[in-house]
Design an enzyme around this catalytic site. Structure first.
Site, PDB file in Angstrom:
ATOM      1  N   ASN A 144       9.869   6.633  -9.908  1.00 18.14           N
ATOM      2  CA  ASN A 144      10.601   7.508  -9.002  1.00 18.14           C
ATOM      3  C   ASN A 144      10.267   7.167  -7.559  1.00 18.14           C
ATOM      4  O   ASN A 144       9.174   6.700  -7.249  1.00 18.14           O
ATOM      5  CB  ASN A 144      10.329   8.988  -9.306  1.00 18.14           C
ATOM      6  CG  ASN A 144       8.875   9.389  -9.216  1.00 18.14           C
ATOM      7  OD1 ASN A 144       8.007   8.730  -9.777  1.00 18.14           O
ATOM      8  ND2 ASN A 144       8.609  10.485  -8.533  1.00 18.14           N
ATOM      9  N   GLU A 200      14.038   6.854 -14.348  1.00 26.35           N
ATOM     10  CA  GLU A 200      14.990   6.428 -15.371  1.00 26.35           C
ATOM     11  C   GLU A 200      16.183   5.708 -14.755  1.00 26.35           C
ATOM     12  O   GLU A 200      16.642   4.682 -15.280  1.00 26.35           O
ATOM     13  CB  GLU A 200      15.494   7.636 -16.171  1.00 26.35           C
ATOM     14  CG  GLU A 200      14.414   8.386 -16.912  1.00 26.35           C
ATOM     15  CD  GLU A 200      13.791   9.533 -16.130  1.00 26.35           C
ATOM     16  OE1 GLU A 200      13.386  10.520 -16.771  1.00 26.35           O
ATOM     17  OE2 GLU A 200      13.705   9.451 -14.872  1.00 26.35           O
TER      18      GLU A 200
END
Length: 130
Positions: free
Chosen positions: A41, A54
């Site tokens: 992230n 992701e």
């Protein structure tokens, strides 16, 4: 559960830029032919421009030409397991389909799911058909 995939997601987590959220996440996405794309992230002061691990892993894979995926591992150091956010679930469904989702906390927690279990009524190209 793929220990190797979890290890790659955990390694990616170490690169997280989580200055604002203080919540580091790593993800590793595996292709049908065994390649792995990892991401972390990346926070932003505006928060709205923050990007999840992701999505970073997915965009890296797609930008390198990968199109068939089998599983993703998501690693945090939280007291409870964290699954992909709604935006990530949407993108994973669109580009990966019903892949395996491995949730792992460095505190020893593990769960395995199918994306369809985490995202039971997706909006996708079938929703656009007449």
């Amino acid at each position: 559960m793929s220990r190797e995939l979890i290890a790659k997601a955990a390694a990616a987590r170490e690169h997280a830029l989580a200055e604002y959220s203080k919540f580091k996440v790593g993800a590793a996405l595996e292709t049908r032919d065994g390649r792995v794309y990892a991401g972390c992230n990346i926070d932003n002061a505006s928060y709205g421009l923050t990007v999840c691990a992701e999505r970073v892993a997915l965009w890296k894979a797609l930008s390198e030409g990968a199109r068939e995926f089998t599983q993703i591992a998501v690693v945090t150091d939280a007291a409870r397991l964290n699954s992909p956010c709604g935006a990530c679930r949407q993108l994973l469904w669109e580009y990966c389909g019903n892949i395996g989702v491995h949730l792992h906390s460095l505190r020893g927690l593990d769960q395995e799911h199918r994306l369809a279990d985490l995202f039971p009524l997706p909006f996708d190209r079938c929703s656009l058909e007449e």
